[in-house]
Design a protein around this motif. Structure first.
Motif, PDB file in Angstrom:
ATOM      1  N   ALA A   1      35.250  32.923  -9.819  1.00  0.00           N
ATOM      2  CA  ALA A   1      34.160  32.148 -10.415  1.00  0.00           C
ATOM      3  C   ALA A   1      34.620  31.422 -11.671  1.00  0.00           C
ATOM      4  N   ALA A   2      35.509  32.060 -12.437  1.00  0.00           N
ATOM      5  CA  ALA A   2      36.035  31.427 -13.650  1.00  0.00           C
ATOM      6  C   ALA A   2      36.824  30.170 -13.291  1.00  0.00           C
ATOM      7  N   ALA A   3      37.612  30.258 -12.210  1.00  0.00           N
ATOM      8  CA  ALA A   3      38.365  29.081 -11.767  1.00  0.00           C
ATOM      9  C   ALA A   3      37.434  27.980 -11.288  1.00  0.00           C
ATOM     10  N   TYR A   4      36.383  28.380 -10.598  1.00  0.00           N
ATOM     11  CA  TYR A   4      35.463  27.382 -10.047  1.00  0.00           C
ATOM     12  C   TYR A   4      34.635  26.706 -11.149  1.00  0.00           C
ATOM     13  N   THR A   5      34.216  27.459 -12.131  1.00  0.00           N
ATOM     14  CA  THR A   5      33.432  26.853 -13.214  1.00  0.00           C
ATOM     15  C   THR A   5      34.300  25.935 -14.082  1.00  0.00           C
ATOM     16  N   THR A   6      35.608  26.122 -13.992  1.00  0.00           N
ATOM     17  CA  THR A   6      36.516  25.209 -14.694  1.00  0.00           C
ATOM     18  C   THR A   6      36.730  23.930 -13.890  1.00  0.00           C
ATOM     19  N   THR A   7      36.936  24.096 -12.590  1.00  0.00           N
ATOM     20  CA  THR A   7      37.167  22.947 -11.707  1.00  0.00           C
ATOM     21  C   THR A   7      36.325  23.102 -10.452  1.00  0.00           C
ATOM     22  N   GLN A   8      35.321  22.237 -10.322  1.00  0.00           N
ATOM     23  CA  GLN A   8      34.414  22.321  -9.174  1.00  0.00           C
ATOM     24  C   GLN A   8      34.954  21.474  -8.010  1.00  0.00           C
ATOM     25  N   ASP A   9      35.834  22.067  -7.244  1.00  0.00           N
ATOM     26  CA  ASP A   9      36.323  21.383  -6.053  1.00  0.00           C
ATOM     27  C   ASP A   9      36.156  22.302  -4.849  1.00  0.00           C
ATOM     28  N   THR A  10      36.401  21.768  -3.660  1.00  0.00           N
ATOM     29  CA  THR A  10      36.162  22.522  -2.431  1.00  0.00           C
ATOM     30  C   THR A  10      37.064  23.742  -2.326  1.00  0.00           C
ATOM     31  N   THR A  11      38.307  23.603  -2.766  1.00  0.00           N
ATOM     32  CA  THR A  11      39.242  24.732  -2.706  1.00  0.00           C
ATOM     33  C   THR A  11      38.733  25.908  -3.521  1.00  0.00           C
ATOM     34  N   ASN A  12      38.359  25.651  -4.771  1.00  0.00           N
ATOM     35  CA  ASN A  12      37.860  26.720  -5.628  1.00  0.00           C
ATOM     36  C   ASN A  12      36.526  27.270  -5.145  1.00  0.00           C
ATOM     37  N   LEU A  13      35.686  26.405  -4.576  1.00  0.00           N
ATOM     38  CA  LEU A  13      34.413  26.870  -4.041  1.00  0.00           C
ATOM     39  C   LEU A  13      34.636  27.825  -2.879  1.00  0.00           C
ATOM     40  N   ASN A  14      35.547  27.492  -1.983  1.00  0.00           N
ATOM     41  CA  ASN A  14      35.838  28.379  -0.866  1.00  0.00           C
ATOM     42  C   ASN A  14      36.404  29.717  -1.333  1.00  0.00           C
ATOM     43  N   LEU A  15      37.212  29.667  -2.383  1.00  0.00           N
ATOM     44  CA  LEU A  15      37.777  30.902  -2.919  1.00  0.00           C
ATOM     45  C   LEU A  15      36.700  31.803  -3.504  1.00  0.00           C
ATOM     46  N   VAL A  16      35.772  31.224  -4.235  1.00  0.00           N
ATOM     47  CA  VAL A  16      34.733  32.044  -4.846  1.00  0.00           C
ATOM     48  C   VAL A  16      33.731  32.514  -3.789  1.00  0.00           C
ATOM     49  N   ARG A  17      33.486  31.695  -2.770  1.00  0.00           N
ATOM     50  CA  ARG A  17      32.624  32.142  -1.673  1.00  0.00           C
ATOM     51  C   ARG A  17      33.245  33.321  -0.935  1.00  0.00           C
ATOM     52  N   ASN A  18      34.536  33.236  -0.645  1.00  0.00           N
ATOM     53  CA  ASN A  18      35.214  34.333   0.041  1.00  0.00           C
ATOM     54  C   ASN A  18      35.231  35.596  -0.806  1.00  0.00           C
TER      55      ASN A  18
END
Length: 378
Positions: free
Chosen positions: A78-95
């Motif tokens: 979630a920390a990575a995703y809130t820094t950069t909102q892209d599809t890769t990070n979103l999939n990682l936080v969803r998983n």
């Protein structure tokens, strides 16, 4: 003197086995429990205390540690995703969320001790089956006002699911461009991490005042469990209670198969509706029951009935197969309810068979009583 004592033990054990094999012609679980209980007490082979220790050390504590690790991984993603909102990070936080949620489902049955009163940890982890379903309107209001994610229906793993899965990737990334939404997600996961940390803290063996000692010392000065049977009853009652939750709330309620909703379907009440994880959750719930057996309950139960254990194992396997079959055929629980409710009823009936087996034969074999029951009368 030592050889004489050994012979005496052998003779005594043989005597009880003779009573068991010759004196109990019926398959009365309660009578066998009494006889085998005498053998168990005399020879100290595998006592109730042994079972409670094994369940604690080999199941509950490792499951809670695993859950805490999964939530830590969710926090990192979630920390990575809130820094950069892209599809890769979103999939990682969803998983990461999926792994955390399924880790919780494996130990969801253990709704006692710090999970319930007085700390109510599960209430903060899972707002679906423990209190009320989430309130998207209230969640969005809190985000818009930059308020903390505290209170019923606006926190827990379900709210994280809503934030991450309710829209497609593009829409979700756009929504998280809002700093308030990112802050809400961050605080929300931190609150969940606090709760999983509390579970570990209150089961910590290094603390003499921890719940671990209250539970494993049942009958040895424990305030919560004055008798060893109280600890065993806690385990079995939780299994029955959770069977009721699965049958009545998780399956029958959304599919209109509960007596109280008169056949009216409501797929909005399906668990994990945004991630479509309902079937996977049920499989992990069943895995949780299997894990209880493997951690010692099967061994303990086998001393008291030679028939219940294999039948319980078979029913868990059959019930799991019924869930997997619907998942393969329909994909999501919502689709199954909408287009194949007859198949849902078949699956539900397997869960009901499991509930009957646990609430009657298992309880009877252990000489226990049930403290909870279903209101549906089936």
């Amino acid at each position: 003197m030592k050889p004489i004592k050994i012979k005496l033990k052998i003779l005594t054990y043989g005597f009880y086995l003779f009573l068991f094999n010759c004196g109990v012609q019926s398959d009365s679980a309660s009578e066998k429990a009494q006889i085998l209980g005498l053998v168990d007490t005399y020879l100290k082979t595998y006592t109730t205390s042994s079972l409670l220790v094994d369940i604690s050390n080999n199941l509950i504590i490792p499951k809670y540690i695993n859950l805490d690790h999964k939530v830590s991984a969710l926090q990192t993603a979630a920390a990575a995703y809130t820094t950069t909102q892209d599809t890769t990070n979103l999939n990682l936080v969803r998983n990461a969320w999926i792994e955390a949620d399924l880790a919780y489902r494996q130990i969801e049955w253990a709704y006692f001790g710090p999970a319930n009163i007085p700390f109510n940890v599960y209430l903060f982890l899972d707002s679906f089956s423990r209190a009320f379903s989430i309130d998207p309107t209230l969640i969005e209001s809190k985000i818009n006002s930059n308020l903390t994610p505290s209170g019923l229906r606006v926190d827990g793993l379900d709210t994280v699911e809503y934030l991450l899965f309710k829209d497609n990737a593009s829409t979700t990334n756009t929504a998280f461009a809002d700093a308030n939404r990112r802050t809400y997600l961050t605080k929300l996961i931190q609150d969940i991490k606090t709760q999983t940390g509390l579970l570990i803290f209150h089961w910590d063996k290094s603390r003499s005042s921890s719940f671990y000692y209250s539970f494993t010392n049942a009958g040895k000065g424990s305030r919560e469990y004055p008798n060893t049977k109280d600890g065993l009853t806690e385990l079995t009652n939780q299994m029955v209670f959770f069977c009721n939750t699965i049958v009545d709330i998780k399956i029958a309620e959304p599919s209109g198969l509960r007596a109280t909703n008169l056949g009216v379907k409501d797929i909005t009440k399906v668990e994990t509706p945004y991630a479509n994880l309902s079937f996977d959750s049920l499989l992990q719930n069943l895995q949780g029951f299997s894990d209880i057996g493997d951690a010692g309950l099967y061994k303990f139960l086998a001393l008291r009935s030679e028939t219940v254990v294999p039948r319980l194992q078979d029913q868990i396997r059959i019930t799991s197969a019924s869930v997997s079959s619907l998942k393969l055929k329909y994909g999501s629980f919502q689709n199954a309810i909408s287009t194949g409710n007859g198949d849902v009823e078949v699956m539900l009936n397997e869960f009901k068979k499991l509930r009957v087996l646990i609430s009657t034969e298992l309880i009877s074999a252990l000489g226990g009583t049930i403290g909870v029951s279903s209101n549906d009368g089936d």
